[in-house]
Design a protein around this motif. Structure first.
Motif, short mmCIF file in Angstrom:
data_model
loop_
_atom_site.label_atom_id
_atom_site.label_comp_id
_atom_site.label_asym_id
_atom_site.label_seq_id
_atom_site.Cartn_x
_atom_site.Cartn_y
_atom_site.Cartn_z
N MET A 1 -2.49 16.07 54.58
CA MET A 1 -2.10 14.68 54.75
C MET A 1 -1.71 14.46 56.21
SD MET A 1 0.65 12.57 52.55
CE MET A 1 0.51 10.82 52.59
N PRO A 2 -2.22 13.38 56.84
CA PRO A 2 -1.89 13.12 58.25
C PRO A 2 -0.40 12.81 58.42
CG PRO A 2 -3.21 11.33 57.31
CD PRO A 2 -3.09 12.38 56.27
N THR A 3 0.15 13.29 59.52
CA THR A 3 1.59 13.09 59.73
C THR A 3 1.92 12.30 60.99
OG1 THR A 3 1.74 15.21 60.84
CG2 THR A 3 2.21 15.19 58.48
N THR A 4 0.97 12.17 61.92
CA THR A 4 1.25 11.42 63.14
C THR A 4 0.37 10.17 63.17
OG1 THR A 4 -0.46 12.50 64.47
CG2 THR A 4 1.73 13.57 64.40
N ALA A 5 0.74 9.22 63.99
CA ALA A 5 -0.04 8.00 64.13
C ALA A 5 -1.46 8.32 64.60
CB ALA A 5 0.65 7.05 65.11
N GLN A 6 -1.59 9.27 65.50
CA GLN A 6 -2.92 9.67 66.00
C GLN A 6 -3.77 10.23 64.87
OE1 GLN A 6 -3.95 9.09 69.12
NE2 GLN A 6 -5.98 9.88 68.72
N GLU A 7 -3.18 11.09 64.03
CA GLU A 7 -3.92 11.67 62.91
C GLU A 7 -4.33 10.59 61.90
OE1 GLU A 7 -1.19 14.60 61.49
OE2 GLU A 7 -1.91 16.14 62.86
N ILE A 8 -3.42 9.68 61.62
CA ILE A 8 -3.72 8.58 60.69
C ILE A 8 -4.85 7.73 61.24
CG2 ILE A 8 -2.82 6.45 59.66
CD1 ILE A 8 -0.07 7.92 59.53
N TYR A 9 -4.80 7.44 62.52
CA TYR A 9 -5.86 6.63 63.12
C TYR A 9 -7.21 7.33 63.00
CZ TYR A 9 -8.74 4.01 66.29
OH TYR A 9 -9.78 3.28 66.81
N ILE A 10 -7.26 8.60 63.37
CA ILE A 10 -8.52 9.35 63.35
C ILE A 10 -9.06 9.49 61.93
CG2 ILE A 10 -9.54 11.62 63.76
CD1 ILE A 10 -7.66 11.82 66.23
N GLN A 11 -8.19 9.83 60.98
CA GLN A 11 -8.64 10.15 59.63
C GLN A 11 -8.82 8.92 58.74
OE1 GLN A 11 -6.17 13.19 57.88
NE2 GLN A 11 -6.27 14.47 59.71
N VAL A 12 -8.08 7.85 59.01
CA VAL A 12 -8.10 6.70 58.11
C VAL A 12 -8.57 5.43 58.82
CG1 VAL A 12 -6.74 5.27 56.54
CG2 VAL A 12 -6.24 7.71 56.74
N VAL A 13 -7.84 5.01 59.81
CA VAL A 13 -8.08 3.71 60.43
C VAL A 13 -9.44 3.66 61.12
CG1 VAL A 13 -7.21 2.03 62.10
CG2 VAL A 13 -5.61 3.34 60.70
N HIS A 14 -9.80 4.72 61.82
CA HIS A 14 -11.06 4.75 62.57
C HIS A 14 -12.28 4.57 61.65
CE1 HIS A 14 -13.54 5.55 66.04
NE2 HIS A 14 -14.20 6.47 65.36
N THR A 15 -12.14 4.94 60.39
CA THR A 15 -13.25 4.83 59.45
C THR A 15 -13.40 3.42 58.88
OG1 THR A 15 -11.92 5.51 57.55
CG2 THR A 15 -13.02 7.26 58.80
N LEU A 16 -12.40 2.57 59.08
CA LEU A 16 -12.46 1.19 58.57
C LEU A 16 -13.38 0.33 59.42
CD1 LEU A 16 -8.64 0.60 57.91
CD2 LEU A 16 -10.39 1.17 56.21
N SER A 17 -13.87 -0.74 58.83
CA SER A 17 -14.67 -1.70 59.59
C SER A 17 -13.77 -2.43 60.57
CB SER A 17 -15.32 -2.71 58.63
OG SER A 17 -14.32 -3.57 58.09
N PRO A 18 -14.34 -3.04 61.60
CA PRO A 18 -13.51 -3.81 62.54
C PRO A 18 -12.69 -4.89 61.85
CG PRO A 18 -15.68 -3.44 63.48
CD PRO A 18 -15.74 -2.95 62.05
N THR A 19 -13.25 -5.53 60.85
CA THR A 19 -12.51 -6.57 60.12
C THR A 19 -11.30 -5.99 59.42
OG1 THR A 19 -14.56 -7.81 59.79
CG2 THR A 19 -12.72 -8.35 58.35
#
Length: 74
Positions: free
Chosen positions: A1-19
């Motif tokens: 499970m990601p624990t830092t903002a950078q890890e969350i961004y890379i693993q979760v947010v980055h995979t989302l569409s721009p919208t």
């Protein structure tokens, strides 16, 4: 499970569409504004002297780029 903002961004947010990323950013900012979270440290703000210094530097730099001897086209 990601624990830092950078890890969350890379693993979760980055995979989302721009919208969806924009929707997430809106949700985060709305929540922060509702809780009156102070995210700007006082030490991160510019003093009047800082503003004066950057203005002076900017004007001096502009004067080197555009010396008075050059004719300006009108």
């Amino acid at each position: 499970m990601p624990t830092t903002a950078q890890e969350i961004y890379i693993q979760v947010v980055h995979t989302l569409s721009p919208t969806e990323r924009l929707r997430l950013a809106t949700l985060i900012l709305n929540e922060l504004s509702q809780h009156n979270v102070a995210v700007v440290e006082q030490s991160d703000t510019w003093s009047e002297e800082d503003c004066f210094d950057v203005t002076t530097f900017s004007l001096q730099y502009a004067a080197t780029l555009f010396p008075e001897s050059e004719e300006m086209d009108e």
